[in-house]
Design an enzyme around this catalytic site. Structure first.
Site, PDB file in Angstrom:
ATOM      1  N   HIS A   1       0.847  -1.188   0.000  1.00 52.18           N
ATOM      2  CA  HIS A   1       0.000   0.000   0.000  1.00 52.18           C
ATOM      3  C   HIS A   1       0.884   1.240   0.000  1.00 52.18           C
ATOM      4  O   HIS A   1       1.922   1.249   0.656  1.00 52.18           O
ATOM      5  CB  HIS A   1      -0.907   0.008   1.249  1.00 52.18           C
ATOM      6  CG  HIS A   1      -2.084   0.903   1.094  1.00 52.18           C
ATOM      7  ND1 HIS A   1      -2.020   2.254   1.317  1.00 52.18           N
ATOM      8  CD2 HIS A   1      -3.356   0.653   0.691  1.00 52.18           C
ATOM      9  CE1 HIS A   1      -3.201   2.789   1.076  1.00 52.18           C
ATOM     10  NE2 HIS A   1      -4.026   1.836   0.685  1.00 52.18           N
TER      11      HIS A   1
ATOM     12  N   GLU B   1      -7.733  -5.165   0.189  1.00 57.30           N
ATOM     13  CA  GLU B   1      -8.320  -5.951  -0.897  1.00 57.30           C
ATOM     14  C   GLU B   1      -8.243  -7.448  -0.634  1.00 57.30           C
ATOM     15  O   GLU B   1      -9.064  -8.204  -1.146  1.00 57.30           O
ATOM     16  CB  GLU B   1      -7.601  -5.642  -2.223  1.00 57.30           C
ATOM     17  CG  GLU B   1      -7.614  -4.185  -2.611  1.00 57.30           C
ATOM     18  CD  GLU B   1      -8.944  -3.725  -3.160  1.00 57.30           C
ATOM     19  OE1 GLU B   1      -9.988  -4.272  -2.764  1.00 57.30           O
ATOM     20  OE2 GLU B   1      -8.930  -2.808  -3.987  1.00 57.30           O
TER      21      GLU B   1
HETATM   22  N1  ACO Z   1       3.891  -7.657  -4.631  1.00 57.34           N
HETATM   23  C1  ACO Z   1       5.172  -7.641  -5.059  1.00 57.34           C
HETATM   24  N2  ACO Z   1       5.952  -6.539  -5.011  1.00 57.34           N
HETATM   25  C2  ACO Z   1       5.387  -5.429  -4.503  1.00 57.34           C
HETATM   26  C3  ACO Z   1       4.069  -5.398  -4.014  1.00 57.34           C
HETATM   27  C4  ACO Z   1       3.308  -6.562  -4.105  1.00 57.34           C
HETATM   28  N3  ACO Z   1       2.039  -6.606  -3.702  1.00 57.34           N
HETATM   29  N4  ACO Z   1       3.796  -4.156  -3.584  1.00 57.34           N
HETATM   30  C5  ACO Z   1       4.904  -3.424  -3.774  1.00 57.34           C
HETATM   31  N5  ACO Z   1       5.877  -4.201  -4.335  1.00 57.34           N
HETATM   32  C6  ACO Z   1       7.205  -3.786  -4.758  1.00 57.34           C
HETATM   33  C7  ACO Z   1       7.059  -2.864  -5.970  1.00 57.34           C
HETATM   34  O1  ACO Z   1       7.010  -3.612  -7.173  1.00 57.34           O
HETATM   35  C8  ACO Z   1       8.268  -2.003  -5.862  1.00 57.34           C
HETATM   36  O2  ACO Z   1       9.337  -2.682  -6.434  1.00 57.34           O
HETATM   37  P1  ACO Z   1      10.484  -1.911  -7.271  1.00 57.34           P
HETATM   38  O3  ACO Z   1      11.093  -0.948  -6.297  1.00 57.34           O
HETATM   39  O4  ACO Z   1      11.395  -3.004  -7.710  1.00 57.34           O
HETATM   40  O5  ACO Z   1       9.776  -1.237  -8.400  1.00 57.34           O
HETATM   41  C9  ACO Z   1       8.499  -1.899  -4.342  1.00 57.34           C
HETATM   42  O6  ACO Z   1       7.790  -2.995  -3.756  1.00 57.34           O
HETATM   43  C10 ACO Z   1       7.979  -0.626  -3.745  1.00 57.34           C
HETATM   44  O7  ACO Z   1       6.616  -0.513  -3.969  1.00 57.34           O
HETATM   45  P2  ACO Z   1       5.998   0.655  -4.807  1.00 57.34           P
HETATM   46  O8  ACO Z   1       5.598   0.168  -6.172  1.00 57.34           O
HETATM   47  O9  ACO Z   1       6.878   1.861  -4.742  1.00 57.34           O
HETATM   48  O10 ACO Z   1       4.721   0.977  -3.975  1.00 57.34           O
HETATM   49  P3  ACO Z   1       3.613   1.987  -4.428  1.00 57.34           P
HETATM   50  O11 ACO Z   1       3.291   2.789  -3.248  1.00 57.34           O
HETATM   51  O12 ACO Z   1       3.943   2.713  -5.656  1.00 57.34           O
HETATM   52  O13 ACO Z   1       2.447   0.964  -4.822  1.00 57.34           O
HETATM   53  C11 ACO Z   1       0.696  -0.569  -4.664  1.00 57.34           C
HETATM   54  C12 ACO Z   1       1.493   0.517  -3.939  1.00 57.34           C
HETATM   55  C13 ACO Z   1       0.348  -0.091  -6.064  1.00 57.34           C
HETATM   56  C14 ACO Z   1      -0.607  -0.800  -3.901  1.00 57.34           C
HETATM   57  C15 ACO Z   1       1.518  -1.858  -4.718  1.00 57.34           C
HETATM   58  O14 ACO Z   1       1.833  -2.282  -3.426  1.00 57.34           O
HETATM   59  C16 ACO Z   1       0.819  -2.974  -5.472  1.00 57.34           C
HETATM   60  O15 ACO Z   1       0.863  -3.005  -6.702  1.00 57.34           O
HETATM   61  N6  ACO Z   1       0.133  -3.906  -4.751  1.00 57.34           N
HETATM   62  C17 ACO Z   1      -0.601  -4.986  -5.390  1.00 57.34           C
HETATM   63  C18 ACO Z   1      -1.929  -4.489  -5.944  1.00 57.34           C
HETATM   64  C19 ACO Z   1      -2.938  -4.250  -4.859  1.00 57.34           C
HETATM   65  O16 ACO Z   1      -3.217  -5.083  -4.011  1.00 57.34           O
HETATM   66  N7  ACO Z   1      -3.570  -3.060  -4.914  1.00 57.34           N
HETATM   67  C20 ACO Z   1      -4.615  -2.658  -3.979  1.00 57.34           C
HETATM   68  C21 ACO Z   1      -4.120  -1.584  -3.056  1.00 57.34           C
HETATM   69  S1  ACO Z   1      -5.347  -1.109  -1.855  1.00 57.34           S
HETATM   70  C22 ACO Z   1      -6.410  -0.102  -2.715  1.00 57.34           C
HETATM   71  O17 ACO Z   1      -6.069   0.516  -3.686  1.00 57.34           O
HETATM   72  C23 ACO Z   1      -7.799   0.018  -2.235  1.00 57.34           C
END
Ligand code: ACO
Length: 374
Positions: free
Chosen positions: A257, A311
């Site tokens: 998140h 989620e």
């Molecule tokens: N699985 C694997 N890797 C992850 C996950 C995950 N669920 N979440 C974050 N990471 C990784 C990212 O890929 C990123 O890697 P990188 O540095 O190599 O690019 C690193 O952790 C840092 O995360 P960010 O992408 O910077 O986090 P950001 O704040 O931009 O994204 C997000 C948050 C989009 C929710 C992300 O965690 C994600 O894609 N989660 C899965 C999708 C999901 O469940 N979304 C629902 C969120 S809740 C809502 O919107 C109501």
């Protein structure tokens, strides 16, 4: 030294304005609406009472709130022209696409800028009727009229199924609706605020918000959570599946998140709810997959602070309530509409056009090589 106009990719840590609607405490795992911790509201408050709190700023005198409940019930009907639009849509559209089209169809003169509570109530009350009517027609069934004796959440289930909803399922879905009602300046609310800031109308803004919510890394995640559980099938297969997915650099839906650097408080409450309503085998699998995913994420990205988000357990609860996964994101949208309205009101009340900068990195000073033939 950092450039003065260096972008904050994804606008992370950028404060776009002031708000009094909800507080997301990402470092401590807190969420409150108008100062009330969601742990106080679940399971105590009805969705109608939470809607009152979000829209008016204070809790109602009674729960359910008499006036707001009546106002919602009076607005469950659908304008004739939008009804015609619904009937003209081809059957079998993905539900979210249908909802987006129907929502934009609500944009008649009633919804002109600035947004009002009356408009908001019409939107919150009317959209479920419109949406379930389309779904039923699309499935070759007769739409079910709203039942004025039922609460907002129970009536949604009633209009979907045409059968009296089971009280335990209503309570579980109401917990979901309360917990999803608002969440600070998330991506869909931001999209809504951008549109309102141009002095555009509430329906245009909500349609933009719905478009943002649809994305799989925002509100489109929950159906993918149950897809993942199905693909894993049994807890012994979780580690291999998750390791492979992370190895391919794919995200695990239901984890991570932008705001929460500890466990999402809504995930904790929905997990508690899932323990009560989910099928025992499904619950056991979901618990095992969560544990494996968190362990793998910790090993894969040490120090990344990735936890279960809303989620994950939201998906398990929606499934236990009996909703098909194609309805997960539209149901999220119905729960969030009230939060969108609260933010639209707040944005319009102290508006300034939202118009950020972008750092230009393209070429400059080039000369056009062609002369147009006359
Ligand atoms: N699985 C694997 N890797 C992850 C996950 C995950 N669920 N979440 C974050 N990471 C990784 C990212 O890929 C990123 O890697 P990188 O540095 O190599 O690019 C690193 O952790 C840092 O995360 P960010 O992408 O910077 O986090 P950001 O704040 O931009 O994204 C997000 C948050 C989009 C929710 C992300 O965690 C994600 O894609 N989660 C899965 C999708 C999901 O469940 N979304 C629902 C969120 S809740 C809502 O919107 C109501």
């Amino acid at each position: 030294m950092a450039e003065s106009n260096a972008p904050q990719k994804g606008l992370e840590h950028v404060t776009m304005g002031d708000s009094k609607v909800s507080l997301v405490a990402g470092e401590t795992g807190g969420l409150s609406y108008r100062g009330f911790d969601v742990n106080e509201l679940v399971p105590a408050a009805s969705y109608e009472a939470v809607a009152h709190l979000l829209l008016y700023g204070d809790p109602p005198d009674t729960d359910p709130p008499a006036e707001l409940t009546l106002a919602l019930r009076e607005r469950r009907g659908v304008p004739v022209e939008v009804q015609c639009l619904s009937e003209s849509l081809s059957a079998g559209l993905p539900p979210l696409e249908a909802m987006r089209t129907l929502l934009s169809g609500l944009g008649d003169g009633h919804y002109e800028y600035p947004p009002t509570i009356d408009q908001g109530l019409s939107l919150v009350a009317g959209l479920p009727t419109l949406f379930t009517g389309y779904l039923r027609r699309s499935d070759g069934k007769t739409p079910v009229s709203p039942d004025p004796a039922l609460s907002h959440v129970a009536n949604y289930l009633w209009m979907l199924t045409g059968t009296t909803p089971d009280p335990e399922k209503v309570r579980a879905l109401e917990t979901y609706f309360v917990l999803l009602a608002d969440h600070g300046m998330n991506a869909s609310t931001f999209a809504l605020c951008v549109v309102i800031s141009t002095n555009s109308d509430l329906i245009s803004a909500a349609t933009a918000a719905l478009g943002a919510l649809k994305g799989p890394i925002h509100g489109g995640a929950p159906s993918r959570v149950v897809d993942m559980l199905d693909a894993i099938g049994e807890s012994g297969a979780a580690d291999r599946y998750i390791a492979d997915r992370l190895g391919r650099k794919e995200v695990l839906f239901g984890f991570g998140h932008r705001a929460y650097k500890v466990e999402d408080p809504r995930a904790i409450l929905l997990k508690r709810c899932a323990r009560k309503v989910a099928d025992p085998a499904r619950l056991e699998l979901a618990l095992a997959v969560e544990e494996t995913a968190l362990a793998r994420l910790r090993a894969h990205r040490p120090g990344a602070r990735i936890y279960t988000n809303v989620e994950y357990w939201g998906a398990v609860v929606l499934e236990a309530v009996g909703l098909p996964r194609r309805l997960f994101t539209p149901t999220f949208a119905l729960a969030r509409t009230v939060g969108w309205v609260a933010h639209a009101l707040e944005q319009a009340n102290d508006n300034r056009l939202i118009r950020p900068d972008v750092r230009y990195l393209g070429p400059t000073g080039r000369r056009w090589p062609l002369t147009r033939a006359v």
